[in-house]
Scaffold this active site. Structure first.
Site, PDB file in Angstrom:
ATOM      1  N   SER A  62       0.878  -1.221  -0.027  1.00  0.00           N
ATOM      2  CA  SER A  62       0.044  -0.141   0.106  1.00  0.00           C
ATOM      3  C   SER A  62       0.783   1.249   0.088  1.00  0.00           C
ATOM      4  O   SER A  62       1.978   1.069   0.625  1.00  0.00           O
ATOM      5  CB  SER A  62      -0.872  -0.047   1.375  1.00  0.00           C
ATOM      6  OG  SER A  62      -1.501   1.120   1.528  1.00  0.00           O
ATOM      7  N   TYR A  85      -2.700  -1.238  10.054  1.00  0.00           N
ATOM      8  CA  TYR A  85      -2.851  -1.510   8.705  1.00  0.00           C
ATOM      9  C   TYR A  85      -1.246  -0.962   8.018  1.00  0.00           C
ATOM     10  O   TYR A  85      -0.552  -1.665   7.253  1.00  0.00           O
ATOM     11  CB  TYR A  85      -3.765  -0.850   8.067  1.00  0.00           C
ATOM     12  CG  TYR A  85      -3.933  -1.131   6.389  1.00  0.00           C
ATOM     13  CD1 TYR A  85      -4.873  -2.221   5.934  1.00  0.00           C
ATOM     14  CD2 TYR A  85      -3.390   0.113   5.791  1.00  0.00           C
ATOM     15  CE1 TYR A  85      -4.623  -2.313   4.703  1.00  0.00           C
ATOM     16  CE2 TYR A  85      -3.559  -0.117   4.380  1.00  0.00           C
ATOM     17  CZ  TYR A  85      -4.112  -1.420   3.903  1.00  0.00           C
ATOM     18  OH  TYR A  85      -4.294  -1.621   2.489  1.00  0.00           O
TER      19      TYR A  85
END
Length: 254
Positions: free
Chosen positions: A139, A152
């Site tokens: 990401s 995350y």
């Protein structure tokens, strides 16, 4: 990774980026196996998209991974691409452990242990294929933190370094390691993200991603233009500004 002629397993692809990418890879001449937890979604995908195979898999469950790997390899012995797509994203408040610990543990189990266990289940087989690929999914938040999603961010940073390390270790094999680095995309990963003006349109993301794979089959990272602001802040020397901008954008930093 070649854009066509592969047999591709995409666990975690019953919706969002995973499903959109799986369908586009199928359209490009690949055999595609979609994996996910919910049988009803798998049945719907199989009915709506003839030719796509499906398998039930829960990437947070080691036994489910082992069972799915056995099924996939029995039905598709020519499998040569694994895309470790499954992931979760949770908003967390780390002021008190009761408010974040369960979420953090779930995130690490799914986003870090899941890909590790998937790779462990398939790497020996992939090494027997003359041209194989493991595609990890990190990401932009692996490179610049969103304040409200600490676990995350950390899990995707771990996937980035895992990808870098595996690429070195597997350099003496036929297995390439490619890291897909998405920006925020209009999916249901977080509440409200599907309508976020700060997130990239899903169809545009997949189209640009596939175009990049096609143009650069030897790429180590797949970075759409939109993610480069986050990905290269440290190298450009404006990391602090990137972090401020990211976290000022809206409540989710998107």
């Amino acid at each position: 990774m070649n854009i066509s002629g592969n047999t591709v397993f995409v666990p975690g692809s019953t919706s969002g980026i995973g499903l959109a990418l799986a369908l586009e890879l199928r359209a490009r001449g690949n055999t595609v196996i979609v994996g996910g937890r919910r049988v009803e979604l798998l049945e719907r995908i199989a009915a709506e998209h003839p030719g796509i195979d499906t398998v039930r898999i829960d990437t947070a469950d080691p036994a489910s991974i082992a069972s799915a790997a056995t099924e996939v390899l029995a039905n598709h012995p020519d499998l040569n691409v694994l895309v470790t797509m499954a992931g979760v994203m949770r908003v967390e408040d780390w002021h008190t452990p009761d408010s974040f610990l369960a979420s953090a543990e779930e995130t690490v189990t799914t986003n870090v242990l899941g890909p590790i266990r998937l790779i462990a289940a398939f790497v020996e087989h992939l090494r027997t294929r003359p041209d194989a690929t493991i595609m990890t999914v990190s990401s932009g938040l692996a490179f610049a933190p969103l304040k409200v999603t600490p676990s995350y961010n950390a899990s995707k940073a771990a996937i980035h370094m895992l990808s870098e390390s595996l690429r070195l270790q597997l350099a003496d094999t036929s297995v390439k390691v490619v890291e897909l680095v998405p920006p925020a995309v209009r999916t249901a990963l977080l509440p409200g993200q599907e309508e976020s003006e700060f997130a990239m349109d899903l169809a545009e993301f997949v189209a640009e991603t596939v175009a990049l794979i096609e143009a650069r089959p030897d790429a180590k990272e797949i970075q759409v233009e939109r993610v480069k602001f986050l990905r290269h802040g440290a190298a450009r020397g404006d990391y602090d500004q990137v972090v401020r901008t990211l976290n000022a954008a809206d409540p989710h930093g998107k």
